[in-house]
Structure formats: structure tokens, C-alpha cells
Design a protein around this motif. Structure first.
Motif, mmCIF file in Angstrom:
data_model
loop_
_atom_site.group_PDB
_atom_site.id
_atom_site.type_symbol
_atom_site.label_atom_id
_atom_site.label_comp_id
_atom_site.label_asym_id
_atom_site.label_seq_id
_atom_site.Cartn_x
_atom_site.Cartn_y
_atom_site.Cartn_z
ATOM 1 N N LEU A 228 0.936 -1.316 -0.018
ATOM 2 C CA LEU A 228 0.036 -0.168 0.126
ATOM 3 C C LEU A 228 0.924 1.325 0.003
ATOM 4 O O LEU A 228 0.479 2.384 -0.739
ATOM 5 C CB LEU A 228 -0.872 -0.111 1.284
ATOM 6 N N HIS A 231 2.405 1.724 -3.553
ATOM 7 C CA HIS A 231 1.696 1.937 -4.449
ATOM 8 C C HIS A 231 1.200 3.415 -4.250
ATOM 9 O O HIS A 231 1.398 4.357 -5.370
ATOM 10 C CB HIS A 231 0.529 1.279 -4.491
ATOM 11 N N ARG A 232 1.133 3.809 -3.255
ATOM 12 C CA ARG A 232 0.831 5.323 -2.630
ATOM 13 C C ARG A 232 1.957 6.211 -3.277
ATOM 14 O O ARG A 232 1.486 7.231 -3.930
ATOM 15 C CB ARG A 232 0.546 5.197 -1.169
ATOM 16 N N ALA A 298 -4.627 -2.152 -5.054
ATOM 17 C CA ALA A 298 -3.630 -1.618 -5.502
ATOM 18 C C ALA A 298 -2.625 -2.484 -6.649
ATOM 19 O O ALA A 298 -2.098 -1.700 -7.369
ATOM 20 C CB ALA A 298 -2.811 -1.449 -4.249
#
Ligand SMILES: [Zn+2]
Length: 368
Positions: A228, A231-232, A298
Motif C-alpha cells: 500500500l 503503491h501510494r 492496489a
């Protein structure tokens, strides 16, 4: 001007939002809290040599808490593969990136005590930063956690509570303590600010590759904090127009505990809880990941995939890394194990480069 990270409201999918307070860790509807995608300031600042060079000026008292986390080596392994040496972090794992943000947030919210739960590395990281910040910490760990990690947590002055039962029972015990005590819940699962720290993994790779976007990020997936976060980081670079695509994310689970990989294969939006077997990759043995649906989204957004690795593959990857001078804990070798297998299969997931895989935790933490 204050430095650190701007504190923005938590958001829930039900539409509620909350200004962060010390005792807020989920929505009144029971839902998970998220943060909107942030803005990337690029290029990063040059007067700091840690992950804080990528985070915008703001409200967190990070200089009182930092141990210089981030800025980990990116080692070229062969023509296409790079290994990111996350075990060179101050407490020996990548969890420092998220833990320092949570503890700085606890300080900013005037919390005098915090609670965390972990299978080990997040607990040791939170305990270390809490000690540095002068915040009392209680860490809940499942029975069977490595004695070396328990020594490390206690060494930092945190109270350790060992919970008989599953990883999920440990989280439930921690949440109950938070509810009864009003302590700040420094949870790497529930508090989305943890990903503000782990996203620097992506920003650092982008900079270390000279502004190139990797073809593939191979990442371990348990509770998905690195999936996460990475991906962010790339999604924020994309939103800022600095890149036009994000790397394909190959998320790796142990064959003996693979709720996300099973959901992916079955085309489900949510994982179903599994009964975990005893795996060498205990750090990602999460039977019921709370952010499961977000992790699946994601990986889908990245045009990636989930793969699983077996015990023999993990052990062989661990030994192969040791033979190359890299001493990681078994969980930290799952990404490398996946790269080896996918290459052997000639998988399209690892065609082209650069491919980047993290070595997440130090072998010195584990009892092998
Ligand atoms: Zn809600």
C-alpha cells in the motif's frame, strides 16, 4: 515554518471524516480510516539525509523522533534486479518508515502513551521510536514471537504483553486495551499515516534509479503495509505528472498463508480468512488482512499479480542471499524467492527491468 508532514483529516468510505485525535483509530461506523492522496514535492530537499527529505513541511515534530530512517542502499544484483536493503534501517526493518510517522503523530496529538500490536518488527520499531519520543509504549505480540525481538522491545522500555492465540487475537487484545485506556493506537494496520512513511520506499527508489520507473516491484504481502505504501508513493508521483505509469506490483505470500493470493485467483474483491500453516515467513502470516480489499485494488491498478512461494523456496532464497553477503530474516527473503521462481518459469511478470525487491528485516532478529 514547521517541518514534517501536514496532518490532514482521516476519511472513511461511509463519507465521514475526522481531524486526527489521540483516541481516534477507526470510524464510528466501524470502517477503516484512509487518507486522501497527497501532493509530492519534487525534487526532494537536499539538507536532510533520511526519508524525511521526501515529506512536505507540516505539523509533525519529526526531528524529536527521527533516527535517520530511510536512505537505505539499493544494491544492483544483476543486469535487471536491484535489492533494497531495508534491513539497514535503524531498528533492522522497513517498519521504521511507518513507525516514526506514527510516533511523531502521537507526539503531535499530545498522547502520553501508545499501544501497538505486531508479530515482531513493527513492535520493535514502535517501541524504539516511542522511547526516543518519551511516549510510554505497550506492545502486544503473539505467543511464539522471536525471543530476540522481545528482548529488543523490552530493551527500549516498552511493556510487552504476550497473547496466546492467533495474530488476529493479538490485534483484538490491543484494540481492547486502546478502548479501555484511551491510548494512541500506533497500529500499522489501522492508522493510515503508517503508509505516509512506507510510501517513501517508492520515492527513494525513484530517486535512486535517477528518475526511472521500475518495471516491477516485488513486495511481500501480509498486512500489505509495503504494497500500500509503495503503491501510494508511485500513485502520488503519477498524480503529480512526474511519471506516466506506476510499476507492476508482484505481491508475494507464503503458500501456507495466502488469503490475498487466493482472493486474487478467485477474482474476489475481499479476502476470506484462512487457517495459516506454520511458515518460515511468519512476518507475513496474516490470515485475515484488514486492508485486504485495498491491497487487491492496489495490485490491480498496477497491472500486477499475486504469487505464492513455498517453504523450500523461502529457505533456498535465504541461503542464496546469505551466499551473496546478505543476512536477512526468512520473511525478508520471500520477494527474492519469488523473483528466482518467476525467472525460472520465464514469467512475463519479471521480463524487463529494473526489478526491485526489498530485503525487509535483518537476520540478526530471527532465531533460525
Ligand atoms: Zn465510516
Amino acid at each position: 515554518m514547521k517541518e514534517g508532514l501536514v496532518i490532514v483529516p482521516y476519511e472513511c468510505r461511509c463519507g465521514s471524516s475526522y481531524a486526527p485525535t489521540a483516541d481516534r483509530w477507526r470510524c464510528d461506523c466501524g470502517g477503516l480510516l484512509d487518507l486522501p492522496l497527497g501532493a509530492v514535492r519534487w525534487p526532494p530537499r537536499t539538507d536532510v539525509r533520511s526519508m524525511w527529505r521526501y515529506l512536505d513541511a507540516g505539523d509533525l515534530p519529526w526531528r524529536d523522533v527521527t533516527l535517520g530512517e530511510g536512505d537505505t542502499p539499493l544494491v544492483r544484483e544483476d543486469r535487471e534486479l536491484y535489492l533494497k536493503v531495508e534491513f539497514a534501517s535503524p531498528t533492522g526493518s522497513f517498519k521504521d518508515r511507518g513507525a516514526v510517522v506514527l510516533v511523531a503523530l502521537a507526539r503531535a496529538l499530545n498522547a502520553s502513551r501508545l499501544v501497538a500490536d505486531s508479530s515482531g518488527n513493527a513492535g520493535t520499531a514502535v517501541a524504539a521510536y516511542a522511547a526516543r519520543a518519551g511516549v510510554a509504549a505497550e506492545i502486544f505480540v503473539p505467543a511464539g514471537t522471536s525471543e530476540k525481538k522481545l528482548q529488543q522491545i523490552r530493551g527500549h522500555g516498552a511493556r510487552v504483553t504476550v497473547v496466546e492465540g492467533s495474530r488476529e487475537d493479538t490485534a483484538a487484545a490491543a484494540a481492547a486495551r486502546v478502548e479501555e485506556s484511551g491510548a494512541f493506537y500506533a497500529s500499522h494496520v489501522y492508522n493510515p499515516y503508517f503508509h505516509e512513511g512506507t510510501k517513501t520506499y517508492a520515492l527513494e527508489i525513484f530517486e535512486q534509479l535517477g528518475g526511472a520507473v521500475p518495471a516491477t516491484l516485488v513486495l511481500p504481502a501480509g498486512n500489505g503495509t509495503l504494497v500500500l505504501g509503495a503503491h501510494r508513493g508511485f500513485a502520488e508521483l503519477r498524480a503529480a505528472g512526474l511519471i506516466d505509469r506506476i510499476p507492476r506490483i508482484v505481491a508475494v505470500q507464503s503458500e501456507l498463508c495466502a488469503p490475498l493470493a487466493e482472493a486474487w485467483t478467485a477474482g474476489r474483491d475481499e479476502p476470506e480468512p484462512v487457517r495459516p500453516g506454520h511458515t518460515l515467513a511468519e512476518g507475513i502470516a496474516i490470515a485475515d488482512p484488514a486492508r485486504g480489499s485495498r491491497i487487491l485494488v492496489a495490485v490491480e491498478d498496477s497491472h500486477g499479480a499475486f504469487v505464492t512461494v513455498g517453504e523450500d523456496e523461502i529457505a533456498e532464497a535465504h541461503a542464496a542471499l546469505a551466499a551473496r553477503g546478505l543476512w536477512v530474516e526468512p520473511t525478508g527473503s520471500v520477494s527474492y524467492a519469488a523473483v528466482r521462481r518467476l525467472r525460472a518459469e520465464g514469467s512475463s511478470l519479471v521480463i524487463g527491468g529494473p526489478i526491485v525487491a526489498p530485503l525487509c528485516g535483518s537476520g540478526l532478529k530471527a532465531s533460525l
